[in-house]
Design an enzyme around this catalytic site. Structure first.
Site, PDB file in Angstrom:
ATOM      1  CE  LYS A  86      41.057  51.064 -14.828  1.00  0.00           C
ATOM      2  NZ  LYS A  86      40.472  50.008 -14.002  1.00  0.00           N
ATOM      3  CG  ASN A  87      36.685  50.618 -15.356  1.00  0.00           C
ATOM      4  OD1 ASN A  87      37.814  50.145 -15.206  1.00  0.00           O
ATOM      5  ND2 ASN A  87      36.155  51.491 -14.517  1.00  0.00           N
TER       6      ASN A  87
ATOM      7  CB  CYS B 110      42.595  47.955  -2.907  1.00  0.00           C
ATOM      8  SG  CYS B 110      41.100  48.784  -3.411  1.00  0.00           S
TER       9      CYS B 110
ATOM     10  NE  ARG C 118      37.386  47.955  -5.295  1.00  0.00           N
ATOM     11  CZ  ARG C 118      37.973  48.424  -6.395  1.00  0.00           C
ATOM     12  NH1 ARG C 118      39.217  48.824  -6.347  1.00  0.00           N
ATOM     13  NH2 ARG C 118      37.329  48.475  -7.523  1.00  0.00           N
TER      14      ARG C 118
ATOM     15  CG  ASP D 209      36.357  55.085 -11.201  1.00  0.00           C
ATOM     16  OD1 ASP D 209      36.573  54.755 -10.030  1.00  0.00           O
ATOM     17  OD2 ASP D 209      36.208  54.250 -12.119  1.00  0.00           O
TER      18      ASP D 209
ATOM     19  NE  ARG E  91      45.821  49.148 -11.529  1.00  0.00           N
ATOM     20  CZ  ARG E  91      44.744  49.438 -10.792  1.00  0.00           C
ATOM     21  NH1 ARG E  91      44.861  50.118  -9.706  1.00  0.00           N
ATOM     22  NH2 ARG E  91      43.558  49.017 -11.162  1.00  0.00           N
TER      23      ARG E  91
HETATM   24  C1  UD1 Z   1      34.144  49.027 -10.902  1.00  0.00           C
HETATM   25  C2  UD1 Z   1      35.207  49.815 -11.637  1.00  0.00           C
HETATM   26  C3  UD1 Z   1      35.723  50.948 -10.755  1.00  0.00           C
HETATM   27  C4  UD1 Z   1      34.573  51.812 -10.294  1.00  0.00           C
HETATM   28  C5  UD1 Z   1      33.483  50.966  -9.645  1.00  0.00           C
HETATM   29  C6  UD1 Z   1      32.236  51.765  -9.284  1.00  0.00           C
HETATM   30  C7  UD1 Z   1      36.240  48.190 -13.103  1.00  0.00           C
HETATM   31  C8  UD1 Z   1      37.446  47.385 -13.427  1.00  0.00           C
HETATM   32  N1  UD1 Z   1      36.303  48.909 -11.974  1.00  0.00           N
HETATM   33  O1  UD1 Z   1      34.743  48.467  -9.737  1.00  0.00           O
HETATM   34  O2  UD1 Z   1      36.634  51.726 -11.541  1.00  0.00           O
HETATM   35  O3  UD1 Z   1      35.041  52.746  -9.327  1.00  0.00           O
HETATM   36  O4  UD1 Z   1      33.081  49.917 -10.541  1.00  0.00           O
HETATM   37  O5  UD1 Z   1      31.739  52.414 -10.397  1.00  0.00           O
HETATM   38  O6  UD1 Z   1      35.284  48.221 -13.847  1.00  0.00           O
HETATM   39  N2  UD1 Z   1      30.497  45.525  -3.252  1.00  0.00           N
HETATM   40  C9  UD1 Z   1      30.077  44.639  -2.298  1.00  0.00           C
HETATM   41  N3  UD1 Z   1      30.068  43.307  -2.607  1.00  0.00           N
HETATM   42  C10 UD1 Z   1      30.453  42.842  -3.834  1.00  0.00           C
HETATM   43  C11 UD1 Z   1      30.871  43.766  -4.805  1.00  0.00           C
HETATM   44  C12 UD1 Z   1      30.887  45.113  -4.503  1.00  0.00           C
HETATM   45  O7  UD1 Z   1      29.736  45.024  -1.187  1.00  0.00           O
HETATM   46  O8  UD1 Z   1      30.416  41.612  -4.050  1.00  0.00           O
HETATM   47  C13 UD1 Z   1      30.537  46.982  -2.940  1.00  0.00           C
HETATM   48  C14 UD1 Z   1      31.982  47.539  -2.996  1.00  0.00           C
HETATM   49  O9  UD1 Z   1      32.654  47.325  -1.783  1.00  0.00           O
HETATM   50  C15 UD1 Z   1      31.723  49.017  -3.253  1.00  0.00           C
HETATM   51  C16 UD1 Z   1      30.476  48.986  -4.132  1.00  0.00           C
HETATM   52  O10 UD1 Z   1      29.879  47.704  -3.956  1.00  0.00           O
HETATM   53  O11 UD1 Z   1      31.447  49.678  -2.049  1.00  0.00           O
HETATM   54  C17 UD1 Z   1      30.759  49.221  -5.596  1.00  0.00           C
HETATM   55  O12 UD1 Z   1      31.606  48.224  -6.093  1.00  0.00           O
HETATM   56  P1  UD1 Z   1      31.519  47.682  -7.594  1.00  0.00           P
HETATM   57  O13 UD1 Z   1      30.416  48.386  -8.301  1.00  0.00           O
HETATM   58  O14 UD1 Z   1      31.503  46.209  -7.533  1.00  0.00           O
HETATM   59  O15 UD1 Z   1      32.896  48.181  -8.177  1.00  0.00           O
HETATM   60  P2  UD1 Z   1      33.986  47.319  -8.935  1.00  0.00           P
HETATM   61  O16 UD1 Z   1      33.343  46.407  -9.896  1.00  0.00           O
HETATM   62  O17 UD1 Z   1      34.961  46.764  -7.955  1.00  0.00           O
END
Ligand code: UD1
Length: 435
Positions: A22-23, A116, A121, A322, A414
């Protein structure tokens, strides 16, 4: 609402193929927007999130067709640059379409995805990267309006991430592919899905170096070409089914994933008393962006209650957040005292309360969960509150005496094509019980 019924304590046995990731598939589908032509993706999982991404692409003007596990995306003509709100709300990762729209159209609109169940996030790193490349961003009433400056083209620059966010790295990559000049991303996420995305983009004609490391360099190009690419097997789905074997016992072979993408979880299965053997020799070659590696077979067997573990989640190559809930589920049914520290998403212990209904003994201390292995669990009525937490309840139910009913399973759909199909193919007593 769909629910799942599980009759526990049946050891799992057999062999299954793991669905596409998925990711990995979602950012590739978003990236198809960058090319004025055809992109073909194979091994795209048939799950709600990929269906949602197809609907978004269609709303923007693409033509999308699915034939089995192949998805054909023709982005010859883009008619809109606004990502429909209802989809951003149901699938947060659609925020990365902003970078693709900026790259292709010089502008893009998206609503703010909000928090969420697993945490706040924020998207500050996404917006910082786009701004660094010259995007002008206005945020009003929860809508983000981005525009690529005077000549409609983003500019290559140096982007330094203070945290290796997966989504922000994807956002910056998509924005940089068609930007003018060279973009350097420092502190990039190193997840296998990022390497896959780089391999896919290079196959489309992008020029990206450094995949699989924390420093990426992208030489912007003017246009891309028609391409076809196979999405690799889903390491999180494979890890969830591995956790199921640790919970229920048995002997299972998982096919179609790269064992190297699951190194740490597999090592932890062994440390917890499971037996793990991997063979990469019989798999097909999978382009990873850092060359080619073989998909292979992972055999996991387990005889008794799992032994205790101490683990901390973190960015790859650390333990994947995850898989935290599926691990909590089998450790709760195991023996001894385990400790899990969640360092990625602050709200990800949501299933502890549901597991307690099944007889688990879990103490939460801030970011740490202390799990007192109960030796076995008991069937109960529980509720899935998020995607991985829901799948973890199915894992726990396999180790529980009697019957468990998991409600609200739309979250599981999902990310898992059909968790009942897969686990029942391994002999589990698990079935959907309707809407
Ligand atoms: C992606 C994955 C999700 C996985 C996660 C971490 C997809 C669709 N989803 O989510 O399944 O659990 O990586 O491996 O690929 N953060 C900030 N600012 C930002 C962005 C992120 O502070 O602009 C923080 C988030 O709040 C969180 C951490 O960084 O605490 C990790 O988030 P991120 O690596 O961005 O995860 P996702 O891309 O949302």
């Amino acid at each position: 609402m769909s629910a799942i019924r599980v009759s526990g304590c049946i050891p799992l046995k057999g062999e299954i193929s793991i669905q596409g990731s998925k990711n990995a598939a979602l950012p590739m589908m978003a990236a198809a927007l960058l090319h004025k032509g055809l992109t073909v993706l194979t091994n795209v999982p048939r799950i709600q999130d990929t269906a949602c991404m197809m609907k978004i692409l269609e709303a923007l003007g693409c033509s999308c067709i699915r034939r089995g596990c192949s998805v054909f995306i023709d982005a010859g003509e883009i008619k809109k640059t606004q990502v429909p709100q209802e989809y951003v709300r149901s699938m947060r990762s659609s925020i990365i379409l902003l970078g693709a729209l900026l790259g292709r159209m010089g502008q893009g609109n998206c609503c703010y995805p909000g928090g969420c169940l697993i945490g706040a996030r924020p998207i500050d790193l996404h917006l910082m990267a786009l701004k660094k490349m010259g995007a002008v961003i206005r945020e009003e009433d929860g809508i983000i309006e981005a525009c690529a400056g005077k000549d409609g083209r983003l500019k290559g620059t140096e982007i330094v991430f203070s945290y290796p966010s997966v989504g922000a790295t994807e956002q910056a990559l998509l924005a940089a592919v068609l930007a003018e000049g060279v973009t350097i991303i420092r502190g990039a996420a190193m997840e296998p899905e990022i390497s896959q995305l780089c391999g896919f983009l290079n196959n489309m004609g992008a020029v990206i170096c450094g995949a699989g490391t924390k420093n990426l360099m992208i030489q912007g190009v003017r246009s891309l070409r028609d391409s076809a690419f196979r999405v690799e097997g889903d390491r999180i789905v494979a890890g969830t089914y591995g956790a199921a074997v640790m919970a229920a016992g048995g002997d299972v072979t998982l096919k179609g994933v790269r064992p190297s993408a699951l190194k740490l979880p597999l090592a932890l299965f062994s440390r917890s008393g499971g037996k793990v053997t991997v063979s990469e020799s019989s798999g097909r070659l999978q382009a990873t962006g850092i060359g080619c590696e073989k998909e292979g077979r992972i055999r996991i067997s387990s005889k008794g209650p799992a032994g205790p573990l101490a683990l901390k989640t973190g960015p790859y190559p650390e333990f994947p957040t995850d898989l935290q809930s599926p691990f909590m589920a089998f450790l709760a049914a195991g023996r001894g005292v385990s400790r899990i520290e969640e360092r990625v998403f602050e709200g990800r212990f949501g299933i502890a309360g549901e597991l307690e209904k099944m007889g688990a003994l879990i103490r939460l201390e801030g970011k740490t969960a202390v799990i007192y292995g109960a030796g076995s669990l008991k069937g109960s009525a529980v509720k899935a509150a998020d995607l991985r937490g829901g799948a973890a309840l199915a894992v726990a139910a396999l180790a529980a005496k009697g019957e468990t009913v998991i409600e609200d399973c739309r979250h599981i759909e999902r990310g898992y094509e059909d968790i009942c199909r897969d686990l029942s193919a391994l002999g589990a007593g698990i079935q959907w019980i309707g809407e």
